[in-house]
Design a protein around this motif. Structure first.
Motif, short mmCIF file in Angstrom:
data_model
loop_
_atom_site.label_atom_id
_atom_site.label_comp_id
_atom_site.label_asym_id
_atom_site.label_seq_id
_atom_site.Cartn_x
_atom_site.Cartn_y
_atom_site.Cartn_z
N THR A 57 7.09 -0.81 -11.73
CA THR A 57 6.29 -0.60 -10.53
C THR A 57 6.88 -1.38 -9.36
OG1 THR A 57 4.31 -0.17 -11.81
CG2 THR A 57 3.98 -0.87 -9.55
N GLU A 58 7.33 -2.59 -9.61
CA GLU A 58 7.92 -3.42 -8.56
C GLU A 58 9.15 -2.73 -7.96
OE1 GLU A 58 10.00 -7.81 -8.01
OE2 GLU A 58 9.04 -7.31 -9.91
N ASN A 59 10.01 -2.18 -8.80
CA ASN A 59 11.23 -1.54 -8.30
C ASN A 59 10.96 -0.17 -7.69
OD1 ASN A 59 12.66 -3.79 -8.98
ND2 ASN A 59 13.54 -2.94 -10.84
N ILE A 60 9.96 0.55 -8.19
CA ILE A 60 9.57 1.81 -7.55
C ILE A 60 9.06 1.52 -6.14
CG2 ILE A 60 7.82 3.64 -7.57
CD1 ILE A 60 10.07 4.27 -9.52
N ASN A 61 8.25 0.46 -5.98
CA ASN A 61 7.78 0.07 -4.64
C ASN A 61 8.95 -0.25 -3.73
OD1 ASN A 61 5.09 0.37 -5.32
ND2 ASN A 61 4.79 -1.79 -5.77
N ALA A 62 9.92 -1.01 -4.24
CA ALA A 62 11.10 -1.36 -3.44
C ALA A 62 11.85 -0.10 -3.02
CB ALA A 62 12.01 -2.30 -4.22
N TYR A 63 11.93 0.88 -3.90
CA TYR A 63 12.61 2.15 -3.59
C TYR A 63 11.85 2.90 -2.49
CZ TYR A 63 14.16 6.96 -3.95
OH TYR A 63 14.62 8.21 -3.65
N ILE A 64 10.55 3.05 -2.67
CA ILE A 64 9.74 3.82 -1.71
C ILE A 64 9.79 3.19 -0.32
CG2 ILE A 64 7.36 4.47 -1.12
CD1 ILE A 64 6.88 4.68 -4.18
N LEU A 65 9.76 1.88 -0.27
CA LEU A 65 9.69 1.18 1.02
C LEU A 65 11.06 0.85 1.59
CD1 LEU A 65 6.71 -1.16 0.13
CD2 LEU A 65 6.65 1.01 1.41
N ASN A 66 12.12 1.31 0.98
CA ASN A 66 13.47 1.00 1.43
C ASN A 66 13.73 1.60 2.80
OD1 ASN A 66 16.51 1.78 1.65
ND2 ASN A 66 16.39 0.04 0.26
N GLU A 67 13.95 0.74 3.76
CA GLU A 67 14.19 1.20 5.13
C GLU A 67 15.67 1.48 5.39
OE1 GLU A 67 12.06 2.16 7.38
OE2 GLU A 67 10.41 1.69 6.03
N ALA A 68 16.55 0.80 4.66
CA ALA A 68 17.99 0.99 4.91
C ALA A 68 18.40 2.44 4.73
CB ALA A 68 18.80 0.09 3.97
N LEU A 69 17.85 3.11 3.72
CA LEU A 69 18.17 4.52 3.49
C LEU A 69 17.14 5.45 4.11
CD1 LEU A 69 19.47 4.78 -0.16
CD2 LEU A 69 20.74 4.94 1.96
N GLY A 70 16.11 4.88 4.72
CA GLY A 70 15.09 5.70 5.33
C GLY A 70 14.26 6.47 4.30
N VAL A 71 14.09 5.91 3.11
CA VAL A 71 13.32 6.60 2.07
C VAL A 71 11.90 6.82 2.55
CG1 VAL A 71 12.42 6.49 -0.29
CG2 VAL A 71 14.76 5.76 0.19
N ALA A 72 11.28 5.80 3.16
CA ALA A 72 9.91 5.94 3.66
C ALA A 72 9.83 7.07 4.69
CB ALA A 72 9.42 4.62 4.26
N ARG A 73 10.84 7.16 5.57
CA ARG A 73 10.86 8.23 6.58
C ARG A 73 11.06 9.59 5.91
NH1 ARG A 73 14.88 10.69 8.41
NH2 ARG A 73 16.41 9.14 7.84
N LEU A 74 11.96 9.62 4.93
CA LEU A 74 12.25 10.87 4.21
C LEU A 74 11.00 11.38 3.50
CD1 LEU A 74 14.47 12.89 3.37
CD2 LEU A 74 14.86 11.45 1.38
N LEU A 75 10.16 10.45 3.00
CA LEU A 75 8.97 10.83 2.26
C LEU A 75 7.74 11.01 3.14
CD1 LEU A 75 9.33 8.63 -0.95
CD2 LEU A 75 9.95 11.03 -0.61
N GLN A 76 7.89 10.91 4.46
CA GLN A 76 6.75 11.13 5.34
C GLN A 76 6.18 12.51 5.10
OE1 GLN A 76 8.31 10.27 9.27
NE2 GLN A 76 6.85 8.60 9.42
N ASN A 77 4.86 12.58 5.09
CA ASN A 77 4.12 13.83 4.92
C ASN A 77 4.44 14.53 3.61
OD1 ASN A 77 2.93 13.52 7.50
ND2 ASN A 77 4.82 14.28 8.39
N VAL A 78 4.79 13.75 2.58
CA VAL A 78 5.06 14.30 1.26
C VAL A 78 4.03 13.74 0.29
CG1 VAL A 78 6.70 14.26 -0.67
CG2 VAL A 78 7.54 14.55 1.65
N LEU A 79 3.45 14.61 -0.49
CA LEU A 79 2.58 14.16 -1.57
C LEU A 79 3.49 13.89 -2.75
CD1 LEU A 79 -0.25 13.61 -2.56
CD2 LEU A 79 -0.39 15.98 -3.26
N CYS A 80 3.58 12.64 -3.13
CA CYS A 80 4.50 12.20 -4.16
C CYS A 80 3.70 11.87 -5.40
CB CYS A 80 5.26 10.98 -3.64
SG CYS A 80 6.47 10.33 -4.77
N GLY A 81 3.91 12.62 -6.47
CA GLY A 81 3.17 12.37 -7.70
C GLY A 81 3.69 11.13 -8.39
#
Length: 95
Positions: A57-81
């Motif tokens: 869970t800790e590393n999944i959170n780090a992945y989701i919130l990663n700003e360097a690759l813009g993961v959070a931006r890429l996942l905007q408006n996405v329902l992620c199961g």
């Protein structure tokens, strides 16, 4: 005394979005996922991204919130199961 076992979860998402350079994003995703010890499958094309990723869970959170690759931006408006919670618009919501 026993050490607490880490919690694991799986996230699944896809998004149709134009990706200018899918090869570069794929390489960057691979480096990030490897550095966080994540396992799974990530498909990236000019039409978008589709992923199933597992890790702590800790590393999944780090992945989701990663700003360097813009993961959070890429996942905007996405329902992620997730196997543990609902993720929406790059935000983490406990369920």
């Amino acid at each position: 005394m026993s050490a607490e076992q880490p919690q694991f979860e799986i996230i699944l998402f896809y998004k149709y979005v134009h990706i200018e350079n899918p090869t570069a994003l794929m390489r960057a995703q691979k480096r990030l996922q490897d550095s966080l010890g994540l396992k799974g499958r990530t498909l990236i094309a000019t039409e978008g991204i589709n992923a199933t990723i597992e890790g702590t869970t800790e590393n999944i959170n780090a992945y989701i919130l990663n700003e360097a690759l813009g993961v959070a931006r890429l996942l905007q408006n996405v329902l992620c199961g997730s196997s543990r919670r609902l993720l929406r618009s790059g935000s983490v919501h406990a369920t």
